[in-house]
Design a protein around this motif. Structure first.
Motif, PDB file in Angstrom:
ATOM      1  N   LEU A  23      -5.490   6.547  -1.954  1.00 44.30           N
ATOM      2  CA  LEU A  23      -6.377   5.068  -1.447  1.00 44.30           C
ATOM      3  C   LEU A  23      -5.728   4.377  -2.303  1.00 44.30           C
ATOM      4  O   LEU A  23      -6.859   4.015  -3.513  1.00 44.30           O
ATOM      5  CB  LEU A  23      -8.243   5.672  -1.529  1.00 44.30           C
ATOM      6  CG  LEU A  23      -8.892   6.595  -0.535  1.00 44.30           C
ATOM      7  CD1 LEU A  23      -9.944   7.156  -1.638  1.00 44.30           C
ATOM      8  CD2 LEU A  23      -8.935   6.311   0.304  1.00 44.30           C
TER       9      LEU A  23
ATOM     10  N   SER B 218     -10.348   0.967  -1.519  1.00 43.71           N
ATOM     11  CA  SER B 218      -9.826   1.253  -0.064  1.00 43.71           C
ATOM     12  C   SER B 218     -10.529   2.379   0.492  1.00 43.71           C
ATOM     13  O   SER B 218     -10.704   3.436   0.071  1.00 43.71           O
ATOM     14  CB  SER B 218      -8.782   1.433   0.334  1.00 43.71           C
ATOM     15  OG  SER B 218      -8.270   0.758   1.697  1.00 43.71           O
ATOM     16  N   ARG B 219     -10.858   1.727   1.865  1.00 51.33           N
ATOM     17  CA  ARG B 219     -11.438   2.706   2.327  1.00 51.33           C
ATOM     18  C   ARG B 219     -10.745   4.172   3.505  1.00 51.33           C
ATOM     19  O   ARG B 219     -10.617   5.020   3.675  1.00 51.33           O
ATOM     20  CB  ARG B 219     -12.939   2.517   3.275  1.00 51.33           C
ATOM     21  CG  ARG B 219     -13.792   2.277   2.516  1.00 51.33           C
ATOM     22  CD  ARG B 219     -15.215   1.485   3.774  1.00 51.33           C
ATOM     23  NE  ARG B 219     -16.349   1.052   2.815  1.00 51.33           N
ATOM     24  CZ  ARG B 219     -16.844   0.411   3.865  1.00 51.33           C
ATOM     25  NH1 ARG B 219     -16.720   0.858   4.395  1.00 51.33           N
ATOM     26  NH2 ARG B 219     -17.751  -0.351   2.967  1.00 51.33           N
ATOM     27  N   GLU B 220     -10.006   3.479   3.816  1.00 58.99           N
ATOM     28  CA  GLU B 220      -8.200   3.512   4.371  1.00 58.99           C
ATOM     29  C   GLU B 220      -6.771   4.465   3.300  1.00 58.99           C
ATOM     30  O   GLU B 220      -6.732   3.581   2.603  1.00 58.99           O
ATOM     31  CB  GLU B 220      -7.545   2.616   5.487  1.00 58.99           C
ATOM     32  CG  GLU B 220      -8.585   2.264   6.712  1.00 58.99           C
ATOM     33  CD  GLU B 220      -8.674   1.276   7.273  1.00 58.99           C
ATOM     34  OE1 GLU B 220      -7.261   0.911   7.562  1.00 58.99           O
ATOM     35  OE2 GLU B 220      -8.773   0.875   7.517  1.00 58.99           O
TER      36      GLU B 220
ATOM     37  N   ASN C 113      -3.262   5.783   2.486  1.00 63.65           N
ATOM     38  CA  ASN C 113      -2.194   5.136   3.295  1.00 63.65           C
ATOM     39  C   ASN C 113      -1.252   6.048   3.126  1.00 63.65           C
ATOM     40  O   ASN C 113      -1.997   7.744   3.605  1.00 63.65           O
ATOM     41  CB  ASN C 113      -0.970   3.933   1.620  1.00 63.65           C
ATOM     42  CG  ASN C 113      -0.833   5.176   0.688  1.00 63.65           C
ATOM     43  OD1 ASN C 113      -1.226   6.844   0.855  1.00 63.65           O
ATOM     44  ND2 ASN C 113      -0.927   4.644  -0.521  1.00 63.65           N
TER      45      ASN C 113
ATOM     46  N   GLU D 198       0.943  -1.580  -0.346  1.00 58.10           N
ATOM     47  CA  GLU D 198       0.498   0.070  -0.099  1.00 58.10           C
ATOM     48  C   GLU D 198       0.751   1.563  -0.251  1.00 58.10           C
ATOM     49  O   GLU D 198       0.651   2.905  -0.396  1.00 58.10           O
ATOM     50  CB  GLU D 198      -0.807   0.015   1.317  1.00 58.10           C
ATOM     51  CG  GLU D 198      -1.626  -1.369   1.119  1.00 58.10           C
ATOM     52  CD  GLU D 198      -3.105  -1.644   2.432  1.00 58.10           C
ATOM     53  OE1 GLU D 198      -2.527  -0.546   3.289  1.00 58.10           O
ATOM     54  OE2 GLU D 198      -3.947  -2.108   2.481  1.00 58.10           O
TER      55      GLU D 198
END
Length: 84
Positions: A41, A32-34, A36, A8
């Protein structure tokens, strides 16, 4: 089943790159919802069991952020770890 590893921190994210989402014939990569550490994302893989190990994601990723290992490669790696 192939193993897909996403590094990531090396990824520019789906919104700024997203090549993996276009080249996967099964459409397994989702955003992704998170974020890096660089504020991107990265992708995440859904339905990993559907991966055909075509390697398109790994070959076309400009950041070398994706590695796909086939079953034979995973077994070899595990065997090498055991031998050490």
């Amino acid at each position: 089943m192939p193993t897909v590893t996403i590094f990531e921190q090396s990824c520019k994210g789906v919104e700024d790159c997203g090549i993996c989402t276009f080249v996967c014939p099964k459409g397994l990569f989702k955003t992704s919802r998170e974020m890096n550490q660089n504020g991107y994302l990265p992708p995440e893989v859904e339905n990993r069991e559907e991966c055909t190990a075509c390697l398109n994601c790994m070959i076309y990723c400009p950041d070398f952020a994706i590695v796909v290992e086939t079953d034979a490669e995973v077994q070899t790696t595990n065997q090498e770890d055991e031998d050490e």
